[in-house]
Design an enzyme around this catalytic site. Sequence first.
Site, PDB file in Angstrom:
ATOM      1  N   ASN A 102       0.880  -1.178   0.000  1.00  0.00           N
ATOM      2  CA  ASN A 102       0.000   0.000   0.000  1.00  0.00           C
ATOM      3  C   ASN A 102       0.912   1.220   0.000  1.00  0.00           C
ATOM      4  OD1 ASN A 102      -1.787   2.067   0.534  1.00  0.00           O
ATOM      5  ND2 ASN A 102      -2.189   1.446   2.655  1.00  0.00           N
ATOM      6  N   TRP A 103       0.996   1.870  -1.156  1.00  0.00           N
ATOM      7  CA  TRP A 103       1.935   2.993  -1.275  1.00  0.00           C
ATOM      8  C   TRP A 103       1.401   4.288  -0.664  1.00  0.00           C
ATOM      9  CZ3 TRP A 103       4.324   2.516  -6.918  1.00  0.00           C
ATOM     10  CH2 TRP A 103       5.244   1.460  -6.916  1.00  0.00           C
ATOM     11  N   GLU A 121      -6.751   4.507   8.024  1.00  0.00           N
ATOM     12  CA  GLU A 121      -6.591   5.947   7.757  1.00  0.00           C
ATOM     13  C   GLU A 121      -7.882   6.513   7.168  1.00  0.00           C
ATOM     14  OE1 GLU A 121      -2.930   5.623   5.519  1.00  0.00           O
ATOM     15  OE2 GLU A 121      -1.944   4.959   7.352  1.00  0.00           O
ATOM     16  N   GLU A 161      -5.186  -5.066  10.688  1.00  0.00           N
ATOM     17  CA  GLU A 161      -4.158  -4.046  10.858  1.00  0.00           C
ATOM     18  C   GLU A 161      -4.402  -3.282  12.157  1.00  0.00           C
ATOM     19  OE1 GLU A 161      -2.308  -2.831   6.893  1.00  0.00           O
ATOM     20  OE2 GLU A 161      -4.142  -1.681   7.085  1.00  0.00           O
ATOM     21  N   GLY A 205       2.550   2.224  10.640  1.00  0.00           N
ATOM     22  CA  GLY A 205       3.464   3.347  10.442  1.00  0.00           C
ATOM     23  C   GLY A 205       4.170   3.781  11.722  1.00  0.00           C
ATOM     24  N   SER A 232       3.607  -2.175  10.245  1.00  0.00           N
ATOM     25  CA  SER A 232       5.066  -2.157  10.360  1.00  0.00           C
ATOM     26  C   SER A 232       5.738  -3.486   9.995  1.00  0.00           C
ATOM     27  CB  SER A 232       5.497  -1.704  11.765  1.00  0.00           C
ATOM     28  OG  SER A 232       5.035  -0.393  12.001  1.00  0.00           O
ATOM     29  N   GLY A 292       2.877  -1.044   4.223  1.00  0.00           N
ATOM     30  CA  GLY A 292       2.990   0.352   3.820  1.00  0.00           C
ATOM     31  C   GLY A 292       4.446   0.722   3.563  1.00  0.00           C
ATOM     32  N   GLY A 293       5.081   1.298   4.585  1.00  0.00           N
ATOM     33  CA  GLY A 293       6.443   1.838   4.459  1.00  0.00           C
ATOM     34  C   GLY A 293       7.445   0.928   3.759  1.00  0.00           C
TER      35      GLY A 293
HETATM   36  C1  PEP Z   1      -0.695   0.098   5.977  1.00  0.00           C
HETATM   37  O1  PEP Z   1      -0.850   1.281   5.805  1.00  0.00           O
HETATM   38  O2  PEP Z   1      -1.543  -0.672   5.503  1.00  0.00           O
HETATM   39  C2  PEP Z   1       0.458  -0.350   6.750  1.00  0.00           C
HETATM   40  C3  PEP Z   1       0.440  -1.552   7.236  1.00  0.00           C
HETATM   41  O3  PEP Z   1       1.495   0.536   6.905  1.00  0.00           O
HETATM   42  P1  PEP Z   1       2.955   0.226   7.551  1.00  0.00           P
HETATM   43  O4  PEP Z   1       3.437  -1.058   6.968  1.00  0.00           O
HETATM   44  O5  PEP Z   1       3.799   1.388   7.149  1.00  0.00           O
HETATM   45  O6  PEP Z   1       2.747   0.129   9.017  1.00  0.00           O
END
Ligand code: PEP
Length: 262
Positions: free
Chosen positions: A10-11, A97, A167, A173, A213, A234-235
């Site tokens: 997920n960018w 989000e 999640e 994040g 994360s 995400g990251g």
């Molecule tokens: C996400 O936004 O779906 C996510 C899991 O972000 P991150 O991996 O950065 O925690």
Amino acid sequence: MTAKFYIVGNWKMNQKLEDINSFFNDLGEFSTERQYEAWLAPQAIHLPTLLEKAKPLKIEVGSQNISDNDSGAHTGETSPSSLLDAGGSFTLVGHSERRAIYKETDEFINRKTLLSLEKGLTVIFCCGETLEEREKGMTESVVGHQIEDGLKDIPENLREKIIVAYEPVWAIGTGKTASPEQAEEVHLFIRTKLTELWDGTLAHKIPLLYGGSVKPANVEGLLIQQNIDGALVGGASLKGADFKALCDAADKRSKIPGQLQG
Ligand code: PEP
């Protein structure tokens, strides 16, 4: 454990064109012969670029968000049919989000889920509790309600196009990952909930992804859990080398014999 493992990037609202070019340069050798799925959700504006670069590598491309309407006067929205028409195959729905910043309710998320499935998209349905809710011992009631309300009235024939992503909001994040055991505990709860709502055979076919994360250093410990079928990332999905390392872990995991379902 379902039939396949998934790595979904997920960018979010990141990546300019030059970052996308670097991403694909850094992916290196990326085999198209594989048992796991690798998917990416860029910003809507980059969908055509991604389709051009990712499709030859058999990476599915989808949307981070979707409208609850399919056409008409809905400025700024993305329609499920248009996403499919453009070559996208899946959408995230109910990301924390969207729930927190844009105040999306379970009822609204349910409408998006239903419409997207009816039009032919795969839906990655996101759920998860906040830190406060976890500390109050409310994880199961929060996640349970999100699932009951968000996945309400899904016709039987469309249920197999759902992927659930757990999640925990406190892990997104923040650099704080749920431990593999904490994640597995909630995944087992979700599997049981889906069994209650639908049936056991189907519930064991619904891929359950963990997000929060996830990075190359912790992904293996998560994927080895019985009810974790992949990761929503995400990251660590922004750099080609990291995404490749996550995919390599899914590849390795896919080759460990287990009771694959579906
Ligand atoms: C996400 O936004 O779906 C996510 C899991 O972000 P991150 O991996 O950065 O925690």
